[in-house]
Structure formats: structure tokens, C-alpha cells
Design a protein around this motif. Structure first.
Motif, mmCIF file in Angstrom:
data_model
loop_
_atom_site.group_PDB
_atom_site.id
_atom_site.type_symbol
_atom_site.label_atom_id
_atom_site.label_comp_id
_atom_site.label_asym_id
_atom_site.label_seq_id
_atom_site.Cartn_x
_atom_site.Cartn_y
_atom_site.Cartn_z
ATOM 1 N N GLY A 60 0.706 -1.194 -0.046
ATOM 2 C CA GLY A 60 0.181 0.044 -0.243
ATOM 3 C C GLY A 60 0.695 1.219 -0.244
ATOM 4 N N CYS A 61 2.025 0.803 0.486
ATOM 5 C CA CYS A 61 2.836 2.619 0.106
ATOM 6 C C CYS A 61 3.770 2.823 -1.207
ATOM 7 C CB CYS A 61 4.037 2.366 1.457
ATOM 8 S SG CYS A 61 5.727 0.791 1.236
ATOM 9 N N LYS A 62 3.663 1.533 -1.467
ATOM 10 C CA LYS A 62 4.479 1.689 -2.852
ATOM 11 C C LYS A 62 5.569 2.073 -3.005
ATOM 12 C CE LYS A 62 -0.488 1.876 -3.867
ATOM 13 N NZ LYS A 62 -0.784 0.628 -4.754
ATOM 14 N N HIS A 63 6.494 1.562 -1.665
ATOM 15 C CA HIS A 63 7.852 2.258 -2.058
ATOM 16 C C HIS A 63 9.050 0.130 -1.649
ATOM 17 C CE1 HIS A 63 7.280 6.105 -1.356
ATOM 18 N NE2 HIS A 63 8.377 6.004 -1.365
ATOM 19 N N THR A 64 7.553 -0.670 -2.171
ATOM 20 C CA THR A 64 8.169 -2.235 -1.912
ATOM 21 C C THR A 64 8.934 -2.344 -2.248
ATOM 22 O OG1 THR A 64 7.872 -4.687 -1.934
ATOM 23 C CG2 THR A 64 6.292 -3.290 -2.872
ATOM 24 N N ARG A 65 10.804 -3.115 -2.637
ATOM 25 C CA ARG A 65 11.325 -3.908 -3.652
ATOM 26 C C ARG A 65 11.088 -4.640 -4.162
ATOM 27 N NH1 ARG A 65 15.871 -0.952 0.824
ATOM 28 N NH2 ARG A 65 13.885 -2.312 2.367
ATOM 29 N N ASN A 66 9.399 -5.784 -3.942
ATOM 30 C CA ASN A 66 9.197 -6.468 -3.659
ATOM 31 C C ASN A 66 7.813 -7.090 -4.787
ATOM 32 O OD1 ASN A 66 9.028 -9.573 -5.156
ATOM 33 N ND2 ASN A 66 8.114 -10.203 -2.494
ATOM 34 N N ALA A 67 7.644 -5.714 -5.563
ATOM 35 C CA ALA A 67 6.030 -5.360 -5.781
ATOM 36 C C ALA A 67 5.575 -6.641 -7.455
ATOM 37 C CB ALA A 67 6.387 -3.803 -7.262
ATOM 38 N N PRO A 68 4.146 -6.863 -6.237
ATOM 39 C CA PRO A 68 3.562 -5.485 -6.198
ATOM 40 C C PRO A 68 3.435 -6.456 -4.217
ATOM 41 C CG PRO A 68 2.133 -7.008 -7.179
ATOM 42 C CD PRO A 68 3.364 -7.951 -7.294
ATOM 43 N N PHE A 69 4.240 -6.657 -3.641
ATOM 44 C CA PHE A 69 3.563 -7.538 -2.696
ATOM 45 C C PHE A 69 4.917 -6.739 -1.493
ATOM 46 C CE2 PHE A 69 3.478 -10.941 -5.883
ATOM 47 C CZ PHE A 69 2.358 -11.456 -5.545
ATOM 48 N N CYS A 70 3.533 -6.153 0.086
ATOM 49 C CA CYS A 70 4.756 -6.360 0.834
ATOM 50 C C CYS A 70 6.800 -6.602 1.095
ATOM 51 C CB CYS A 70 3.513 -6.133 1.940
ATOM 52 S SG CYS A 70 4.656 -5.427 3.376
ATOM 53 N N ASP A 71 6.922 -5.800 1.270
ATOM 54 C CA ASP A 71 7.912 -7.065 1.541
ATOM 55 C C ASP A 71 8.353 -6.358 3.193
ATOM 56 O OD1 ASP A 71 9.285 -3.995 1.397
ATOM 57 O OD2 ASP A 71 10.850 -5.336 -0.343
ATOM 58 N N GLY A 72 7.754 -4.882 3.577
ATOM 59 C CA GLY A 72 8.053 -4.320 4.982
ATOM 60 C C GLY A 72 8.843 -3.090 4.770
ATOM 61 N N THR A 73 9.224 -2.556 3.464
ATOM 62 C CA THR A 73 9.709 -1.105 3.582
ATOM 63 C C THR A 73 8.752 -0.381 3.943
ATOM 64 O OG1 THR A 73 9.967 -2.213 1.670
ATOM 65 C CG2 THR A 73 10.348 0.129 1.596
ATOM 66 N N HIS A 74 7.363 -0.789 3.735
ATOM 67 C CA HIS A 74 7.057 0.785 5.095
ATOM 68 C C HIS A 74 6.866 0.748 6.459
ATOM 69 C CE1 HIS A 74 4.416 -2.964 5.745
ATOM 70 N NE2 HIS A 74 4.063 -2.713 7.477
ATOM 71 N N LYS A 75 7.559 -0.337 7.092
ATOM 72 C CA LYS A 75 8.200 0.251 8.753
ATOM 73 C C LYS A 75 9.253 1.933 8.825
ATOM 74 C CE LYS A 75 7.076 -4.363 9.969
ATOM 75 N NZ LYS A 75 7.089 -5.749 9.666
ATOM 76 N N GLY A 76 9.864 1.314 7.331
ATOM 77 C CA GLY A 76 10.730 2.545 8.026
ATOM 78 C C GLY A 76 10.077 4.311 7.387
ATOM 79 N N LEU A 77 9.028 3.951 6.600
ATOM 80 C CA LEU A 77 8.609 5.115 5.984
ATOM 81 C C LEU A 77 8.281 6.356 6.906
ATOM 82 C CD1 LEU A 77 6.875 4.118 3.026
ATOM 83 C CD2 LEU A 77 8.796 4.653 3.094
#
Ligand code: FES
Ligand code: FES
Length: 77
Positions: A60-77
């Protein structure tokens, strides 16, 4: 170009088999899917092929490095 951040958590969805288009730009009003709002930007939606009904966590944050799936990157935004 930096994508917009519709929300800082994934969309957990139970999807039927089929083809879906994940919004990469963050502008769609129909998150997490593309509604054509990327026009005029460098973003293109990403195809999601689902072969059997299953639960997925789409970024949902659109910053994942494994699009289209969440990879946890949202936690650091
Ligand atoms: Fe975001 Fe199409 S609306 S990729
Ligand atoms: Fe984007 Fe988790 S919602 S990485």
C-alpha cells in the motif's frame, strides 16, 4: 519520480483467480489497483496473475522492493 503513499501498510485481500493490475504510482482512487490515474507520469501498473483463490498482501505504500507484494519497507517510511 517518487510514488505517492496511499497508506503505510499492505492491503490483505482474498483474491479470486484472475488478472489484476496493482497501482504503482499511488494515485489511484481504487487502491490497491490501477484506475488509470498514472497517465502523465512515468509509472505503469504491475500485472498480478492469480491462478487459484488465495490471500495476498499487496503493498500500500508503493515503496516495496518486491512489487506488487509488501516486503516490510513501509515500516521505515
Ligand atoms: Fe497508479 Fe495506474 S493509477 S499505476
Ligand atoms: Fe509497502 Fe509494506 S505496504 S512495503
Amino acid at each position: 519520480e517518487t510514488p505517492q503513499i496511499p497508506r503505510k501498510e499492505p492491503y490483505g485481500l482474498s483474491l479470486e483467480a484472475g488478472t489484476y493490475w496493482w497501482c504503482a504510482c499511488g494515485r489511484s482512487a481504487n487502491q490497491p489497483f490501477c484506475d488509470g490515474s498514472h497517465k502523465g507520469s512515468s509509472f505503469r501498473p504491475i500485472k498480478v496473475e492469480i491462478t487459484e483463490p488465495k490471500k495476498v498482501y499487496l503493498c500500500g505504500c508503493k515503496h516495496t522492493r518486491n512489487a506488487p507484494f509488501c516486503d516490510g519497507t513501509h515500516k521505515g517510511l
